[in-house]
Every structure is written in structure tokens, then in C-alpha cells.
Write an enzyme that holds these catalytic residues in place. Structure first.
Site, PDB file in Angstrom:
ATOM      1  N   GLN A 113      -9.848  -3.347  -4.063  1.00  0.00           N
ATOM      2  CA  GLN A 113     -11.145  -2.778  -3.266  1.00  0.00           C
ATOM      3  C   GLN A 113     -12.204  -2.998  -4.254  1.00  0.00           C
ATOM      4  O   GLN A 113     -13.333  -3.396  -3.963  1.00  0.00           O
ATOM      5  CB  GLN A 113     -11.069  -1.252  -2.977  1.00  0.00           C
ATOM      6  CG  GLN A 113     -12.621  -0.836  -2.481  1.00  0.00           C
ATOM      7  CD  GLN A 113     -12.829  -1.385  -1.174  1.00  0.00           C
ATOM      8  OE1 GLN A 113     -11.735  -1.173  -0.332  1.00  0.00           O
ATOM      9  NE2 GLN A 113     -14.003  -1.693  -0.910  1.00  0.00           N
ATOM     10  N   ARG A 161       0.909  -1.033   0.046  1.00  0.00           N
ATOM     11  CA  ARG A 161      -0.119   0.104  -0.072  1.00  0.00           C
ATOM     12  C   ARG A 161       0.846   1.314   0.047  1.00  0.00           C
ATOM     13  O   ARG A 161       1.539   1.480   0.903  1.00  0.00           O
ATOM     14  CB  ARG A 161      -0.782   0.000   1.083  1.00  0.00           C
ATOM     15  CG  ARG A 161      -1.859   1.288   1.326  1.00  0.00           C
ATOM     16  CD  ARG A 161      -2.786   1.018   2.385  1.00  0.00           C
ATOM     17  NE  ARG A 161      -3.974   0.456   1.678  1.00  0.00           N
ATOM     18  CZ  ARG A 161      -5.083   0.505   2.268  1.00  0.00           C
ATOM     19  NH1 ARG A 161      -5.489   1.046   3.279  1.00  0.00           N
ATOM     20  NH2 ARG A 161      -6.329  -0.097   1.646  1.00  0.00           N
ATOM     21  N   HIS A 184      -6.968   1.462  -6.791  1.00  0.00           N
ATOM     22  CA  HIS A 184      -7.197   0.672  -5.651  1.00  0.00           C
ATOM     23  C   HIS A 184      -7.965  -0.738  -6.126  1.00  0.00           C
ATOM     24  O   HIS A 184      -9.190  -0.761  -5.882  1.00  0.00           O
ATOM     25  CB  HIS A 184      -8.056   1.422  -4.681  1.00  0.00           C
ATOM     26  CG  HIS A 184      -8.028   0.818  -3.300  1.00  0.00           C
ATOM     27  ND1 HIS A 184      -7.387  -0.222  -2.944  1.00  0.00           N
ATOM     28  CD2 HIS A 184      -8.905   1.130  -2.206  1.00  0.00           C
ATOM     29  CE1 HIS A 184      -7.490  -0.742  -1.846  1.00  0.00           C
ATOM     30  NE2 HIS A 184      -8.518   0.146  -1.294  1.00  0.00           N
ATOM     31  N   ARG A 202     -13.562  -7.716   1.150  1.00  0.00           N
ATOM     32  CA  ARG A 202     -12.286  -7.461   1.253  1.00  0.00           C
ATOM     33  C   ARG A 202     -11.368  -8.884   1.372  1.00  0.00           C
ATOM     34  O   ARG A 202     -10.404  -9.004   0.771  1.00  0.00           O
ATOM     35  CB  ARG A 202     -11.712  -6.267   1.816  1.00  0.00           C
ATOM     36  CG  ARG A 202     -12.167  -4.904   1.486  1.00  0.00           C
ATOM     37  CD  ARG A 202     -11.682  -4.533   0.057  1.00  0.00           C
ATOM     38  NE  ARG A 202     -10.122  -4.898  -0.067  1.00  0.00           N
ATOM     39  CZ  ARG A 202      -9.159  -3.751   0.275  1.00  0.00           C
ATOM     40  NH1 ARG A 202      -9.350  -2.716   0.921  1.00  0.00           N
ATOM     41  NH2 ARG A 202      -7.700  -4.374   0.178  1.00  0.00           N
ATOM     42  N   ASP A 220     -17.062   7.672  -1.003  1.00  0.00           N
ATOM     43  CA  ASP A 220     -15.406   7.729  -0.368  1.00  0.00           C
ATOM     44  C   ASP A 220     -15.316   9.143   0.191  1.00  0.00           C
ATOM     45  O   ASP A 220     -15.921  10.005  -0.009  1.00  0.00           O
ATOM     46  CB  ASP A 220     -14.515   7.429  -1.518  1.00  0.00           C
ATOM     47  CG  ASP A 220     -13.143   7.087  -1.008  1.00  0.00           C
ATOM     48  OD1 ASP A 220     -13.001   6.832   0.341  1.00  0.00           O
ATOM     49  OD2 ASP A 220     -12.395   7.000  -1.917  1.00  0.00           O
TER      50      ASP A 220
END
Ligand code: NVA
Length: 227
Positions: free
Chosen positions: A50, A20, A47, A209, A140
Site C-alpha cells: 500500500q 494477506r 502493509h 495499487r 484509514d
């Protein structure tokens, strides 16, 4: 320390690496210099892990295929949006990003995906019109991890883009689901009421996830050269 140095040290000790990072260019360098699979666990550009979990959630909750679903993201044209757009190149989704002017996703990526002729991507500045007919509305944070010093400025610009009860109702159908990649800032990009509503599937999405990540690791293990 150069990403290419980290890459070779990690690859010498591990069968795969998940990173990450802030800079997407560091992720690309890590992958280039690693001879084991590198999984992108988030960068400032995209991402992908996700969005695999998000697609799984849409299919579990709304039916067995994500094809034909209208996914409306409301907020910043950020890393989450870029991965949804990338998904539209391989899945027949209708993806809409409603964002303030100046916060649009990468136009080059949008053009590339539109040229793929698989899914569709629309960028608009009108959240109320965008959510009409949405199968899923997605929020988000307004300020991503490396943008927290811009939070106050962003709060003013993004206020009309809050996914609240009124905006959920503007979809025109009670079956519309709410998704959020978490962590959520209740009272900013969404409300406590929406997070806790029957339309919200954010905790199933969070659990997914783990399942999606496991699938990605199985894929990488199979695709990896024998040790
Ligand atoms: N856009 C957010 C996603 C967090 C999972 C960030 O980059 O902070």
C-alpha cells in the site's frame, strides 16, 4: 495448518506468492520456508504494498520526489502507519502520526527509523496542530479487519480524529491532498465531502495499487533464482 507447511506447498506450484494474513509472524514463517519470493499483502503489523502505491501517488500529484514532503496520518497507529514509518527509513519524508493516547505505533520501530537519520517520524495526540503545513493528510479505518468487534469503543475514542473539511482546512494550504488506503467508512474516519473533494486523490491511489504491485512483481521476478 502451519504456515511453514503452506509455504512449501505454495512454493512448489508457483513462481511467487502474495499473502494477506492477520498474524505478521505467519508472514515471516511463510517467507522463511518458501524458496520463491513472498510478497506481504497486509498483516496486522504492516502493509508495504500500500505504501509503495501511496508514495507513487504523492510523487505523481505533488511533484517528482516524495523527499521533503510532510505526510500527516490521522487515526489509529496501525499497519499503514508502520509501513509509512518504514518508508521514512529510506526516504527523506517528514511523517507525522496523530493518534489517540493508547493507539500509538510500535515505539521500537519509531526509534529504529529515527536512528536511521533519513526521514523523520513524529507521534502526537493533537490532530489540528499536526496537520498544519501538511502536504498530504491520510486517513484509514478506526477499526482494522481483525478489530471490528471493537468498532463501537473505537468510534468514541477516535471521534476527535475525523478527517473532515475543518481538519483539511487546518493544514493552512489549499494544495494539501487527502489520501485513504480504502475501504473507507464515510461518516467515521472521514466524510463524504472530503472523499469527493478536489483535494482527494483516493481513486488514483487505488489505481496505483495495481501499478505498484506490478513493479513489485517485476522486481521479485528479477530477484528470484531461475526455475
Ligand atoms: N488498517 C486497515 C488497512 C486496510 C487496507 C486494515 O488492516 O484493515
Amino acid at each position: 495448518e502451519a504456515a511453514k507447511d503452506v509455504a512449501r506447498v505454495l512454493a512448489s506450484m508457483n513462481e511467487m506468492v502474495m499473502a494477506r494474513l492477520y498474524a505478521h509472524s505467519d508472514m515471516l514463517e511463510l517467507a522463511r520456508y518458501s524458496d520463491v519470493p513472498v510478497i506481504n499483502g497486509l498483516t496486522d503489523y504492516n502493509h508495504p504494498c500500500q505504501i509503495v502505491a501511496d508514495a507513487l501517488t504523492v510523487e505523481e500529484v505533488l511533484g517528482d520526489t516524495i523527499d521533503g514532503k510532510r505526510i500527516v496520518y490521522v487515526g489509529d497507529g496501525n499497519n499503514i502507519v508502520h509501513s509509512w514509518i518504514e518508508l521514512a527509513a529510506i526516504a527523506k519524508i517528514d511523517f507525522v502520526c496523530a493518534c489517540p493516547e493508547g493507539f500509538e505505533p510500535d515505539a521500537g520501530l519509531v526509534a529504529r527509523v529515527q536512528a536511521s537519520g533519513v526521514g523523520t517520524v513524529t507521534v502526537t495526540h493533537d490532530p489540528v496542530a499536526a496537520v498544519k503545513g501538511a502536504d498530504a493528510i491520510y486517513a484509514d479505518v478506526w477499526a482494522s479487519m481483525q478489530q471490528k468487534e471493537e468498532a463501537a469503543m473505537r468510534e468514541a475514542v477516535f471521534a476527535p480524529f475525523q478527517v473532515n473539511e475543518e481538519l483539511m482546512a487546518a493544514s493552512g494550504k489549499p494544495s494539501t491532498i487527502f489520501l485513504h488506503c480504502l475501504p473507507a467508512e464515510r461518516g467515521r474516519e472521514t466524510t463524504d465531502g472530503v472523499m469527493e473533494s478536489a483535494q482527494s486523490h483516493v481513486f488514483r491511489q487505488a489505481e496505483n495499487r495495481m501499478h505498484a504491485q506490478n513493479a513489485i512483481m517485476v522486481y521479485c521476478a528479477g530477484a528470484a533464482p531461475p526455475p
